[in-house]
Design a protein around this motif. Structure first.
Motif, PDB file in Angstrom:
ATOM      1  N   ASP A  13     -92.373 -54.318 -77.555  1.00  0.00           N
ATOM      2  CA  ASP A  13     -92.488 -55.419 -76.813  1.00  0.00           C
ATOM      3  C   ASP A  13     -93.102 -55.125 -75.466  1.00  0.00           C
ATOM      4  O   ASP A  13     -92.300 -54.692 -74.530  1.00  0.00           O
ATOM      5  CB  ASP A  13     -90.800 -55.750 -76.476  1.00  0.00           C
ATOM      6  N   GLY A  14     -94.272 -54.962 -75.400  1.00  0.00           N
ATOM      7  CA  GLY A  14     -95.153 -54.524 -74.361  1.00  0.00           C
ATOM      8  C   GLY A  14     -95.746 -53.243 -74.619  1.00  0.00           C
ATOM      9  O   GLY A  14     -95.707 -52.373 -75.577  1.00  0.00           O
ATOM     10  N   PRO A  15     -96.308 -52.734 -73.573  1.00  0.00           N
ATOM     11  CA  PRO A  15     -97.019 -51.288 -73.541  1.00  0.00           C
ATOM     12  C   PRO A  15     -96.199 -50.221 -73.904  1.00  0.00           C
ATOM     13  O   PRO A  15     -95.022 -50.174 -73.479  1.00  0.00           O
ATOM     14  CB  PRO A  15     -97.725 -51.014 -72.160  1.00  0.00           C
ATOM     15  N   ALA A  16     -96.825 -49.009 -74.675  1.00  0.00           N
ATOM     16  CA  ALA A  16     -95.810 -48.030 -75.049  1.00  0.00           C
ATOM     17  C   ALA A  16     -96.182 -46.908 -73.947  1.00  0.00           C
ATOM     18  O   ALA A  16     -95.218 -45.939 -73.855  1.00  0.00           O
ATOM     19  CB  ALA A  16     -96.254 -47.497 -76.393  1.00  0.00           C
ATOM     20  N   CYS A  17     -97.291 -46.896 -73.183  1.00  0.00           N
ATOM     21  CA  CYS A  17     -97.481 -45.583 -72.373  1.00  0.00           C
ATOM     22  C   CYS A  17     -97.042 -46.026 -70.882  1.00  0.00           C
ATOM     23  O   CYS A  17     -97.214 -47.269 -70.504  1.00  0.00           O
ATOM     24  CB  CYS A  17     -99.045 -45.536 -72.320  1.00  0.00           C
ATOM     25  N   HIS A  18     -96.721 -45.096 -70.323  1.00  0.00           N
ATOM     26  CA  HIS A  18     -96.269 -45.217 -68.941  1.00  0.00           C
ATOM     27  C   HIS A  18     -97.230 -45.686 -67.699  1.00  0.00           C
ATOM     28  O   HIS A  18     -96.972 -46.116 -66.878  1.00  0.00           O
ATOM     29  CB  HIS A  18     -95.702 -43.823 -68.356  1.00  0.00           C
ATOM     30  N   THR A  19     -98.488 -45.613 -68.397  1.00  0.00           N
ATOM     31  CA  THR A  19     -99.740 -45.924 -67.502  1.00  0.00           C
ATOM     32  C   THR A  19     -99.964 -47.476 -67.705  1.00  0.00           C
ATOM     33  O   THR A  19    -100.674 -48.112 -66.890  1.00  0.00           O
ATOM     34  CB  THR A  19    -100.875 -45.358 -67.957  1.00  0.00           C
ATOM     35  N   GLY A  20     -99.304 -48.175 -68.675  1.00  0.00           N
ATOM     36  CA  GLY A  20     -99.339 -49.616 -68.616  1.00  0.00           C
ATOM     37  C   GLY A  20    -100.328 -49.769 -69.802  1.00  0.00           C
ATOM     38  O   GLY A  20    -100.373 -50.888 -70.169  1.00  0.00           O
ATOM     39  N   ALA A  21    -100.638 -48.801 -70.613  1.00  0.00           N
ATOM     40  CA  ALA A  21    -101.535 -48.974 -71.682  1.00  0.00           C
ATOM     41  C   ALA A  21    -101.069 -49.234 -72.785  1.00  0.00           C
ATOM     42  O   ALA A  21     -99.650 -48.700 -73.009  1.00  0.00           O
ATOM     43  CB  ALA A  21    -102.572 -47.789 -71.594  1.00  0.00           C
TER      44      ALA A  21
END
Length: 212
Positions: free
Chosen positions: A93-101
């Motif tokens: 439910d949204g990006p997996a990476c902490h960078t927003g990727a």
């Protein structure tokens, strides 16, 4: 599979009490991240149906999406032949990476498909659509479709199917090529919205071959 029935016995945790976990998008098969679980994180993942990990830097349990809202619904759990690594397929439910990727492996140069594989473009497009769904970049057409919802996507599928028919009736190869590409794109968007992997459709086709 029923996640709550996953057999956790025999999992080989390392000397630090951890097991590496590959997290993969269930639809596009894109690898999202590599994380670690201890026994408690694995237990909570099985119980809740959402991913929990052990943070090696903070030395604590963390529930993916607890602060960002980008939770990961577990579709399947599997271990390798030695039971010392896990593969978790999820609907993010949204990006997996902490960078927003969408994925922690999104950097250029990580493309693994061979140029000689003519189906690579389908897999790449499927991965891109999943990425758009997770990140929702402003101004992207795919973002617009997901924001508008299933009715808009279905309308586009219907429109493109009609245009394929018209192009075929017109005996225009170039027009047909263009419209079929549009239809395939919107069908992939629909599959992503419905959380139905393309692999399932391909398996259905494969199963029908014996009846052809």
């Amino acid at each position: 599979m029923v996640i709550s029935q996953f057999d956790t016995s025999g999992i080989q945790f390392n000397e630090n009490g951890l097991v590496p976990v590959i997290v993969q998008d269930a639809q596009s098969k894109t690898v999202l991240t590599l994380a670690y679980m201890n026994e408690e994180a694995l237990k909570r993942t099985v119980e809740t149906g959402e991913t929990w990990f052990w943070s090696r830097s903070r030395q604590e349990l963390w529930h993916k999406g607890a602060t960002s809202g980008h939770t990961q619904q577990v579709v399947s759990l599997a271990y390798d032949c030695d039971r010392d690594a896990l593969l978790v397929q999820v609907n993010p439910d949204g990006p997996a990476c902490h960078t927003g990727a969408f994925s922690c492996f999104s950097e250029k140069g990580n493309k693994t498909q061979t140029q000689s594989d003519r189906l690579a473009v389908i897999r790449d497009l499927e991965a891109l659509i999943a990425k758009r769904d997770a990140e929702r970049p402003e101004g992207a057409y795919t973002t617009y479709l997901f924001e508008e919802g299933v009715d808009k996507i279905l309308k586009k599928v219907g429109e493109e199917a009609s245009e394929v028919i018209i192009a075929a009736k017109n005996r225009s190869a170039s027009e047909l090529q263009h419209e079929v590409a549009d239809l395939l794109f919107h069908l992939l968007v629909l599959l992503q919205e419905q959380k139905l992997p393309l692999d399932n459709v391909l398996k259905e086709l494969q199963n029908r071959q014996k009846d052809r």
